[in-house]
Design an enzyme around this catalytic site. Structure first.
Site, short mmCIF file in Angstrom:
data_model
loop_
_atom_site.label_atom_id
_atom_site.label_comp_id
_atom_site.label_asym_id
_atom_site.label_seq_id
_atom_site.Cartn_x
_atom_site.Cartn_y
_atom_site.Cartn_z
N GLU A 73 5.61 70.17 42.79
CA GLU A 73 4.69 69.58 41.82
C GLU A 73 4.88 68.06 41.73
OE1 GLU A 73 3.68 73.20 38.83
OE2 GLU A 73 5.60 72.21 38.48
N TYR A 119 6.29 62.49 13.47
CA TYR A 119 7.03 62.34 14.71
C TYR A 119 6.21 62.81 15.91
CZ TYR A 119 10.68 61.37 11.45
OH TYR A 119 11.40 60.81 10.43
#
Length: 215
Positions: A73, A119
């Site tokens: 990948e 966050y």
């Protein structure tokens, strides 16, 4: 950071992912940008047992230079680097909660996870879903490239997350925050969510430079 330091840090981070169940089996792959190319994890290798000397090294064009054969990948990493000149690290995991979300039907493909926490907004940003393409098919790299210019992190449908960062630490933080937000999202499914308001997101943009486009 020297190449030797980059190799050691990549192996350390990979082992941490494996210990915590974020990269089961031989899944997941990581990379960092070097002045003369890239380092990435080898194909069919467990992230829990990497050898820094055997990491795959690629040249600036993505050709294999040394070490074990690179992850199949590699194109996912090259797609992110090609569209994001500021990116110096890419993390691709099969972390279970993020993968679970990627398998849900009727997701908003422009923004898979809502702004549950500040966050998530700061470290991940708006998260698009990339259409399903079988693992190992270079077309998946093309699909990632189509959205990577405006998104540092993406979620591959029925597959898993890809995060990037200016440093390996930043890419790792994004991957971990994405997984935690996916866990929270699945835990809260069916409940009335209190997400961050547009004013609260604007404040995160101003104070922390969060990237959360309005469109």
């Amino acid at each position: 950071m020297t190449e030797r330091e980059a190799r050691e840090q990549l192996v350390e981070v990979a082992a941490s992912f494996h210990r915590r169940g974020l990269s089961p089996g031989s899944s997941g792959n990581l990379s960092v940008r070097l002045p003369d190319g890239f380092l990435c994890t080898p194909t069919n290798a467990s992230l829990g047992s990497l050898d820094p000397r055997r990491l795959s090294k690629l040249d600036e064009g993505g050709a294999h230079v040394s070490g074990d054969p690179p992850t199949k990948e590699t194109f996912l990493h090259l797609a992110m680097y090609g569209q994001r000149p500021d990116a110096n690290a890419v993390v691709h995991l099969h972390s279970p909660f993020a993968v679970a979300v990627s398998c849900l039907a009727d997701l908003d493909e422009r923004s898979v996870l809502p702004p549950i926490t500040p966050y998530f907004v700061m470290r991940v940003g708006k998260l698009p879903l990339v259409e399903y393409v079988r693992p190992g098919d270079p077309k998946l790299g093309e699909a990632v490239a189509n959205v990577a210019r405006s998104h540092a992190c993406v979620l591959l449908a029925n597959h898993g997350p890809v995060t990037s960062g200016r440093t390996l630490g930043e890419a790792v933080n994004a991957a971990e925050e994405l997984e935690e937000t996916a866990r929270l999202y699945l835990t809260l499914r069916g409940q009335a969510l209190r997400v961050l308001t547009s004013e609260q997101i604007d404040e995160l943009r101003r104070v922390f430079g969060a990237h959360w486009p309005d469109e």
